[in-house]
Design an enzyme around this catalytic site. Structure first.
Site, short mmCIF file in Angstrom:
data_model
loop_
_atom_site.label_atom_id
_atom_site.label_comp_id
_atom_site.label_asym_id
_atom_site.label_seq_id
_atom_site.Cartn_x
_atom_site.Cartn_y
_atom_site.Cartn_z
N ASP A 87 18.21 15.26 5.24
CA ASP A 87 19.52 15.30 5.90
C ASP A 87 20.15 16.70 5.84
O ASP A 87 21.35 16.84 6.02
CB ASP A 87 20.47 14.27 5.29
N ILE A 178 28.20 26.33 -6.76
CA ILE A 178 27.70 27.34 -7.70
C ILE A 178 26.68 28.26 -7.02
O ILE A 178 26.54 29.42 -7.39
CB ILE A 178 27.15 26.73 -9.02
N HIS A 247 1.75 28.72 -3.34
CA HIS A 247 3.02 28.40 -3.97
C HIS A 247 3.79 29.65 -4.37
O HIS A 247 3.28 30.76 -4.30
CB HIS A 247 2.83 27.45 -5.16
N HIS A 271 11.50 20.81 5.07
CA HIS A 271 11.87 19.75 4.13
C HIS A 271 11.29 19.93 2.72
O HIS A 271 10.18 20.42 2.57
CB HIS A 271 11.42 18.40 4.69
#
Lengths: 283, 188
Positions: A87, A178, A247, A271
């Site tokens: 979302d 933050i 990664h 996502h």
């Protein structure tokens, strides 16, 4: 899920850029957004931990062979995945859930995080965030942690809160604040990375502090620094990784040999989900 | 634990009472913390001066992550206010931030009154007059300022009458003084 995430992003942009649209168009846009939102809401905010093979099962070996083989490869190192709702908040939410899981298991880390959250409350006010409203997000977040610390909320209650839209999004806003706070605190360092004629303050306001806005690389670095975590992001698509590998370790500059991540996320285009390493096998 | 939205709305209310910004006020309706009524006084030294404009604010459980729906209940003549009272204001739509509270919303609407954005007109006549015939624009604004006093207090629960006015305006357009006067006459 991935698609809706992207559609959501683009329609948001449309709303901001179009001028002089008719009421009918606005109505139609609203209906479309509502439909996308309903579709997103059919998935839980935070899924249960499940076998990583459920990721493999999403890809067809013939039509999505690259993702299928990468997903299979990941199962050699990782055992589980927790799907996060797509979302626009997924990065913040995945880190929030990952951190809460750590704190549920480690009271000392929980205590430290409560302390640093209190420090953040003061810091945000000093940085010029609206005192009244920002403090409320902070207090709500600290109360949530304190309830865990005091044993008032067990893991079930915590995950119930993390899956309740309103409670969870209120907690998530603390993370957005933050993130923004870290960027503003180190404005001189981050300002050069902000493009399109935006000031850092404008960027923070429209991209970080606004709910349902997807995170970019700057947001990721800032949240990692603000929460003081070590984060690894695994990429399904190698071309998406900033270092061209599979990664990426954060904060930057950590090589693989010595890096033990607190939280690992899986990035599929647009996502983030949480993934979990296989338990170490004694050799 | 009460929901974050209700908790936050109670805080917003407390703040509005303890530290009220100049020229605005607001409170939840008696039986529903999610439904508020507010009053904005027209800023001084603007055509809206002396107006007392009523608004409704409808919140959802997603507040403050999502903005409330804010509408003028009092009749309004302004480039960025639709015939049904809805307001075209960026902070209530795509530039909303959860760090805004009710006081911030009301003061933003108050400043919008004298600082319209003619580029996104919700009322094209008002936008046109604002740019091309400021005298006529101010005359129209004066009419709704006067109407705001009539509406105020007397028109409690007079929604039906008001709806008639709105319907007439939408159907007939706002192209004639007669119609406007007729409408305001029936309202008073």
């Amino acid at each position: 899920m991935l698609q809706t995430d992207m559609v959501h992003g683009s329609s948001e942009n449309q709303t901001t850029s179009t001028e002089a649209i008719t009421e009918d168009e606005i109505l139609l846009q609203d209906q479309q957004l509502k439909r996308i939102e309903d579709e997103q809401k059919s998935a839980p905010l935070v899924g249960d931990k499940c076998s990583l093979f459920s990721l493999v099962a999403l890809y067809d070996p013939d039509t999505s062979s690259a993702f299928f083989s990468k997903a299979n490869e990941l199962t050699e190192v990782y055992s589980d995945i927790r799907f996060i709702r797509g979302d626009g908040n997924c990065f913040y939410r995945a880190v929030l859930v990952g951190l809460v899981e750590i704190m549920l298991a480690d009271k000392e880390k929980l205590r430290k995080f409560i302390t640093s959250s209190k420090e953040w409350t003061e810091k945000l006010v000093k940085l010029g965030f609206p005192d009244w409203t920002c403090t409320d997000f902070c207090e709500f977040f600290i109360e949530f942690l304190q309830n865990i610390y005091d044993g008032k909320d067990n893991a079930d209650a915590v995950f119930k809160n993390l899956n309740d839209d309103n409670t969870a999004n209120y907690l998530l806003m603390f993370f957005r604040l933050i993130t923004s706070g870290h960027l503003k605190e180190n404005a001189a360092h981050y300002e050069p990375f902000i493009g399109e004629g935006l000031t850092l303050a404008q960027y923070c306001e429209t991209e970080i502090e606004a709910m349902w806005k997807e995170s970019d690389h700057l947001a990721i670095i800032a949240l990692v620094k603000a929460t003081n975590i070590r984060l690894r992001i695994e990429y399904m698509d190698r071309s998406e990784a900033p270092n061209g590998g599979w990664h990426h370790n954060l904060p930057d500059g950590n090589d693989d040999a010595s890096f033990v991540p607190d939280i690992t996320l899986l990035y599929r285009p647009g996502h983030y989900d949480l993934i979990y390493k296989k338990p170490a096998v004694a050799s | 634990m009460t929901t974050p939205s209700r908790r936050r709305l109670m805080r917003d209310f407390k703040k509005l009472q303890e530290d009220p910004p100049a020229g605005v006020s607001g409170a939840p309706t008696e039986d529903n913390i999610l439904a508020w009524e507010a009053i904005i006084f027209g800023p001084q030294e603007t055509p809206f001066e002396d107006g007392t404009f009523k608004l409704s604010l409808e919140f959802t459980e997603e507040y403050p992550n999502k903005p409330p729906t804010v509408k003028f209940i009092s009749k309004m003549f302004h480039p960025n206010v639709y015939a049904d009272g809805s307001i075209c204001l960026d902070i209530l739509q795509n530039r909303w931030s959860p760090t805004y509270d009710v006081a911030a919303i009301l003061t933003s609407i108050q400043s919008l009154l004298d600082e319209p954005n003619p580029n996104s007109p919700a009322n094209s006549l008002a936008a046109q007059l604002y740019q091309e015939n400021r005298r006529e624009y101010e005359k129209r604004v004066q009419q709704i300022v006067e109407q705001s006093w009539l509406n105020f207090g007397e028109n409690e629960g007079d929604a039906v009458l008001k709806d008639d006015v709105d319907a007439e305006e939408i159907n007939g357009g706002v192209d004639g003084d007669d119609r406007m006067d007729g409408a305001s006459g029936s309202n008073a």
